[in-house]
Structure formats: C-alpha cells, structure tokens
Write a protein that holds these residues in place. Structure first.
Motif, PDB file in Angstrom:
ATOM      1  N   ASP A   1      -0.305 -23.840   9.327  1.00  0.00           N
ATOM      2  CA  ASP A   1       0.746 -23.200   9.938  1.00  0.00           C
ATOM      3  C   ASP A   1       1.577 -22.314   8.957  1.00  0.00           C
ATOM      4  O   ASP A   1       2.139 -22.993   8.107  1.00  0.00           O
ATOM      5  CB  ASP A   1       1.607 -23.954  10.701  1.00  0.00           C
ATOM      6  N   LEU A   2       1.405 -21.051   9.422  1.00  0.00           N
ATOM      7  CA  LEU A   2       2.426 -20.205   8.224  1.00  0.00           C
ATOM      8  C   LEU A   2       3.594 -19.723   8.784  1.00  0.00           C
ATOM      9  O   LEU A   2       4.538 -18.812   8.082  1.00  0.00           O
ATOM     10  CB  LEU A   2       1.378 -18.725   8.140  1.00  0.00           C
ATOM     11  N   ALA A   3       4.341 -20.716   9.554  1.00  0.00           N
ATOM     12  CA  ALA A   3       5.660 -20.229  10.148  1.00  0.00           C
ATOM     13  C   ALA A   3       6.659 -20.344   8.923  1.00  0.00           C
ATOM     14  O   ALA A   3       7.391 -19.303   8.923  1.00  0.00           O
ATOM     15  CB  ALA A   3       6.119 -21.225  11.131  1.00  0.00           C
TER      16      ALA A   3
ATOM     17  N   GLU B   1      -4.844   1.093  14.036  1.00  0.00           N
ATOM     18  CA  GLU B   1      -3.744   1.388  12.594  1.00  0.00           C
ATOM     19  C   GLU B   1      -2.671   0.387  12.578  1.00  0.00           C
ATOM     20  O   GLU B   1      -2.246   0.100  11.221  1.00  0.00           O
ATOM     21  CB  GLU B   1      -3.393   2.752  12.417  1.00  0.00           C
ATOM     22  N   GLU B   2      -2.076   0.056  13.756  1.00  0.00           N
ATOM     23  CA  GLU B   2      -0.865  -0.957  13.860  1.00  0.00           C
ATOM     24  C   GLU B   2      -1.568  -2.311  13.317  1.00  0.00           C
ATOM     25  O   GLU B   2      -0.872  -3.180  12.424  1.00  0.00           O
ATOM     26  CB  GLU B   2      -0.247  -1.124  15.020  1.00  0.00           C
ATOM     27  N   VAL B   3      -2.645  -2.595  13.818  1.00  0.00           N
ATOM     28  CA  VAL B   3      -3.351  -4.065  13.679  1.00  0.00           C
ATOM     29  C   VAL B   3      -3.623  -3.963  11.971  1.00  0.00           C
ATOM     30  O   VAL B   3      -3.670  -4.758  11.242  1.00  0.00           O
ATOM     31  CB  VAL B   3      -4.448  -4.343  14.421  1.00  0.00           C
ATOM     32  N   TYR B   4      -4.338  -3.063  11.588  1.00  0.00           N
ATOM     33  CA  TYR B   4      -4.635  -2.655  10.181  1.00  0.00           C
ATOM     34  C   TYR B   4      -3.418  -2.823   9.355  1.00  0.00           C
ATOM     35  O   TYR B   4      -3.478  -3.563   8.136  1.00  0.00           O
ATOM     36  CB  TYR B   4      -5.080  -1.201   9.848  1.00  0.00           C
ATOM     37  N   MET B   5      -2.239  -2.558   9.432  1.00  0.00           N
ATOM     38  CA  MET B   5      -1.031  -2.458   8.639  1.00  0.00           C
ATOM     39  C   MET B   5      -0.512  -3.955   8.560  1.00  0.00           C
ATOM     40  O   MET B   5      -0.135  -4.580   7.607  1.00  0.00           O
ATOM     41  CB  MET B   5       0.075  -1.709   9.127  1.00  0.00           C
ATOM     42  N   TYR B   6      -0.690  -4.495   9.864  1.00  0.00           N
ATOM     43  CA  TYR B   6      -0.337  -6.079   9.770  1.00  0.00           C
ATOM     44  C   TYR B   6      -1.060  -6.803   9.183  1.00  0.00           C
ATOM     45  O   TYR B   6      -0.652  -7.725   8.399  1.00  0.00           O
ATOM     46  CB  TYR B   6      -0.188  -6.534  11.109  1.00  0.00           C
ATOM     47  N   LEU B   7      -2.528  -6.661   9.174  1.00  0.00           N
ATOM     48  CA  LEU B   7      -3.235  -7.444   8.368  1.00  0.00           C
ATOM     49  C   LEU B   7      -3.372  -7.451   7.010  1.00  0.00           C
ATOM     50  O   LEU B   7      -3.691  -8.256   6.160  1.00  0.00           O
ATOM     51  CB  LEU B   7      -4.732  -7.388   9.137  1.00  0.00           C
ATOM     52  N   GLN B   8      -2.991  -6.059   6.460  1.00  0.00           N
ATOM     53  CA  GLN B   8      -2.837  -5.601   5.153  1.00  0.00           C
ATOM     54  C   GLN B   8      -1.818  -6.431   4.503  1.00  0.00           C
ATOM     55  O   GLN B   8      -1.982  -6.903   3.366  1.00  0.00           O
ATOM     56  CB  GLN B   8      -3.048  -4.204   4.836  1.00  0.00           C
TER      57      GLN B   8
ATOM     58  N   MET C   1       0.471 -11.220   1.307  1.00  0.00           N
ATOM     59  CA  MET C   1       1.040 -12.676   1.530  1.00  0.00           C
ATOM     60  C   MET C   1       0.140 -13.779   1.151  1.00  0.00           C
ATOM     61  O   MET C   1       0.255 -14.632   0.346  1.00  0.00           O
ATOM     62  CB  MET C   1       1.734 -12.748   2.709  1.00  0.00           C
ATOM     63  N   VAL C   2      -1.112 -13.624   1.744  1.00  0.00           N
ATOM     64  CA  VAL C   2      -1.973 -14.814   1.391  1.00  0.00           C
ATOM     65  C   VAL C   2      -2.397 -14.927   0.213  1.00  0.00           C
ATOM     66  O   VAL C   2      -2.733 -16.021  -0.646  1.00  0.00           O
ATOM     67  CB  VAL C   2      -3.372 -14.675   2.579  1.00  0.00           C
ATOM     68  N   GLU C   3      -2.841 -13.607  -0.422  1.00  0.00           N
ATOM     69  CA  GLU C   3      -3.267 -13.547  -1.993  1.00  0.00           C
ATOM     70  C   GLU C   3      -2.138 -14.262  -2.944  1.00  0.00           C
ATOM     71  O   GLU C   3      -2.488 -14.947  -3.662  1.00  0.00           O
ATOM     72  CB  GLU C   3      -3.400 -12.183  -2.055  1.00  0.00           C
ATOM     73  N   ASN C   4      -0.760 -14.029  -2.562  1.00  0.00           N
ATOM     74  CA  ASN C   4       0.105 -14.520  -3.374  1.00  0.00           C
ATOM     75  C   ASN C   4       0.053 -16.131  -2.991  1.00  0.00           C
ATOM     76  O   ASN C   4       0.619 -16.757  -4.208  1.00  0.00           O
ATOM     77  CB  ASN C   4       1.436 -13.812  -2.910  1.00  0.00           C
TER      78      ASN C   4
ATOM     79  N   ASN D   1      -1.695 -10.140  -7.043  1.00  0.00           N
ATOM     80  CA  ASN D   1      -0.992  -8.852  -6.391  1.00  0.00           C
ATOM     81  C   ASN D   1      -1.094  -7.917  -7.288  1.00  0.00           C
ATOM     82  O   ASN D   1      -1.521  -6.729  -7.033  1.00  0.00           O
ATOM     83  CB  ASN D   1       0.321  -9.258  -5.708  1.00  0.00           C
ATOM     84  N   GLN D   2      -0.494  -8.007  -8.492  1.00  0.00           N
ATOM     85  CA  GLN D   2      -0.535  -6.903  -9.600  1.00  0.00           C
ATOM     86  C   GLN D   2      -2.182  -6.741 -10.062  1.00  0.00           C
ATOM     87  O   GLN D   2      -2.567  -5.471 -10.279  1.00  0.00           O
ATOM     88  CB  GLN D   2       0.124  -7.409 -11.001  1.00  0.00           C
ATOM     89  N   PHE D   3      -2.891  -7.409 -10.131  1.00  0.00           N
ATOM     90  CA  PHE D   3      -4.030  -7.330 -10.608  1.00  0.00           C
ATOM     91  C   PHE D   3      -5.045  -6.606  -9.532  1.00  0.00           C
ATOM     92  O   PHE D   3      -5.717  -5.524  -9.897  1.00  0.00           O
ATOM     93  CB  PHE D   3      -5.006  -8.552 -10.842  1.00  0.00           C
ATOM     94  N   ASN D   4      -4.646  -7.020  -8.138  1.00  0.00           N
ATOM     95  CA  ASN D   4      -5.371  -6.346  -7.030  1.00  0.00           C
ATOM     96  C   ASN D   4      -4.423  -5.331  -6.321  1.00  0.00           C
ATOM     97  O   ASN D   4      -3.980  -5.458  -5.020  1.00  0.00           O
ATOM     98  CB  ASN D   4      -5.824  -7.261  -5.843  1.00  0.00           C
TER      99      ASN D   4
END
Length: 318
Positions: free
Chosen positions: A7-9, A118-125, A130-133, A147-150
């Motif tokens: 749960d990411l709430a 495009e809206e889905v794209y931006m949400y998931l990007q 966030m997940v990467e962090n 985040n900085q490396f990628n």
C-alpha cells in the motif's frame, strides 16, 4: 506463492515518517524476495484507468490501415503500431514514447487516444521516479542517488497490448514468451482476463487480476546495478481462451548511453566480486527489441543480461 501487495498511500499522501519507512521496507523486501509485487493506492486515478482501457480497445478495433499509420515522428524505439505472431508470442501493440515526440497519425475513429495515453504516461513516469527513490532508500544508497544517476527520461515507453483469444485445443497458447524486462521497473495494468505468470524457485505462478492494483517488477538494469541483490523475475503471458486480453505497461527505463555495471556498494565495499561486466544500456535494449523490429529474428539473436555475466572462474576475489 502469491506476490506481496504494498500500500503506497503513506508515500502518496506524504504521511508521517514511520508510515513512510514501513511502506519503503515492504516495497524493498518484495523486490528483494520476489522481484514481482502489486501496489495499491498508487495515485493513478480510477477514471483514467477506465478511459485508457476504453480508448486502447477502440484503437485495436480500428481498421488495420489506420493502425499502421500510427508511426513515430522520430525515435530509435519501434514506436507506433506493431504485431507479433511467431515463436516469441502472439499479440499486437501500440508503443508510445516521450509525448513530445508524438505520432504522425492517430486514428480519427478513436477520440482522445493521444490525450489519454499521454496523461497515463506522465502519471506512471512520476510513479517510476517515486518507486526508484523508495528502492534507493531501502538499499541504503546516498540520498536520491538513483534518481540522479538515472536522470534521462527519454527512453521511457508506454506499451498497450492486445492478445487474441485461443481455442482450448490450440497448440500455440503463448501470448508473450518468458523473459526478463531490461529496464529499471515495469508497471503493468491488466484486465480481468488473466494469463500473466512469474517464475519463483523454478515454478510458474499465476498473477491473477486485482482491480485497482498495478503489478510492478524489477528490470535487468537494477539487477546489474545491485550485482544481483535484486533480481528481475522472469514472466510470461498466456493467451486467454475464448476472449481477448488487454494490458498496459509502462517501462521506466534509463538513458541509452548510460554505462551500466555493478555499483561499488554491492561489490568493492563488501568484498563481493562483480557478477556482470559493464555495458552501455542501448546494447541490451536494442538486442532485446530486435524481435519487435524484425519478425524473422532467431531466439539466439535476442540477448539478455546473462550475456554480460562474468564467469565465476574470472572472479578477482577468489
């Protein structure tokens, strides 16, 4: 063995630090033990999920000549419409790259297709960042290191798939061959048809649909960077009997010119030998996508991360 549900709430709502740490640890542990998990309360609006399903189904129902006109303006990726029917699986897809690249033509019979995707794209990007962090924190890397490396988002792609129905007695039931994703993380939205499986300890385990959830899996790039601490789970898709299957996946990638090799934290700093030699990411990406570009590609021509594995005999720490 069912994959974990995280749960990411607390992350989305910027809750207190204890709740956030709990979510980070649950997510990281799932990546460590499974490489495959579900997330709920991920921030992608339900109405956007519904509209994305509607417009992509209409796209795949459009006449073939209209779908074939859906081509990228400029991209090294095989963006636009494509179809596969062979040893690697049976499906058709629409690949969307950076929204700024756009397409020459979108079918006029599918209103709002471009805007919705495009809206889905931006949400998931944003979710990918966030997940990467979160994984960065779980692994104990310096603040925002990943985040900085990628920091190059130009190779992220959104894929929409349709798998045709199969008869019970059909010998060719594979929709997508077993594989590992090459990217950092993949976010998958599947319909209620089922068919997705992942490999765990030599067994293939179904990942049944769960309304409102996204499936997340670790990609080979993270496996290489962490020196196989996190492993990209193998997965595959079966065509459903008597009906079509639709899914949508976002591939959170890395810059094509980025040099990938195990990070010192997982090698030198702990006395572990590197399990992979360094490589430029586009070497892996282009080899992985070869079959999408050329339907006559042979299986041995499609490289995966193991192509860059260092034999144990070459270990400098032995």
């Amino acid at each position: 063995m069912a994959i974990p549900v995280v749960d990411l709430a607390s992350i989305i709502n910027h809750s207190n630090e204890d709740d956030r740490k709990k979510a980070v640890n649950e997510f990281g542990k799932a990546c460590l033990e499974f490489g495959f998990l579900r997330i709920i309360n991920h921030g992608l609006p339900g109405e956007l999920i519904t509209s994305s399903r509607e417009v992509t189904e209409k796209f795949f129902d459009a006449p073939i000549d209209e779908k074939l006109e859906c081509k990228p303006v400029s991209s090294i990726l095989p963006a636009g419409y494509g179809k596969m029917n062979g040893s690697f699986g049976c499906n058709e897809w629409l690949m969307v790259c950076q929204p700024a690249l756009g397409f020459n033509v979108f079918p006029s019979t599918v209103p709002h297709l471009r805007e919705t995707l495009e809206e889905v794209y931006m949400y998931l990007q944003n979710l990918g960042t966030m997940v990467e962090n979160m994984v960065n924190d779980y692994l104990g890397l310096p603040n925002s290191f990943l985040n900085q490396f990628n920091d190059d988002r130009s190779k992220d792609v959104l894929m929409c798939w349709r798998y045709p129905p199969v008869a019970a007695d059909d010998s060719n039931k594979i929709g997508r061959e077993e594989h590992q994703d090459t990217n950092c993380f993949t976010f998958l939205l599947q319909d209620d048809a089922g068919g997705l499986e992942y490999e765990k300890d030599g067994s293939w385990i179904p990942v049944p649909p769960l309304e409102g959830s996204l499936v997340v899996n670790v990609g080979s790039t993270i496996q290489a960077l962490t020196n196989k601490k996190l492993v990209a789970a193998r997965h595959r898709v079966w065509k459903p009997e008597g009906r079509t299957r639709h899914s949508l996946a976002f591939f959170y990638n890395i810059g094509s010119e980025k040099w990938i090799e195990p990070l010192p934290k997982f090698t030198d700093e702990i006395g572990e030998a590197p399990k992979y030699k360094g490589f430029i990411y586009k070497e892996l990406l282009e080899a992985r996508l070869k079959k999408e570009r050329n339907p006559h590609t042979l299986r041995e021509e499609v490289l995966n991360l193991e192509h860059f594995a260092i034999p144990v005999d070459d270990c400098n720490y032995c």
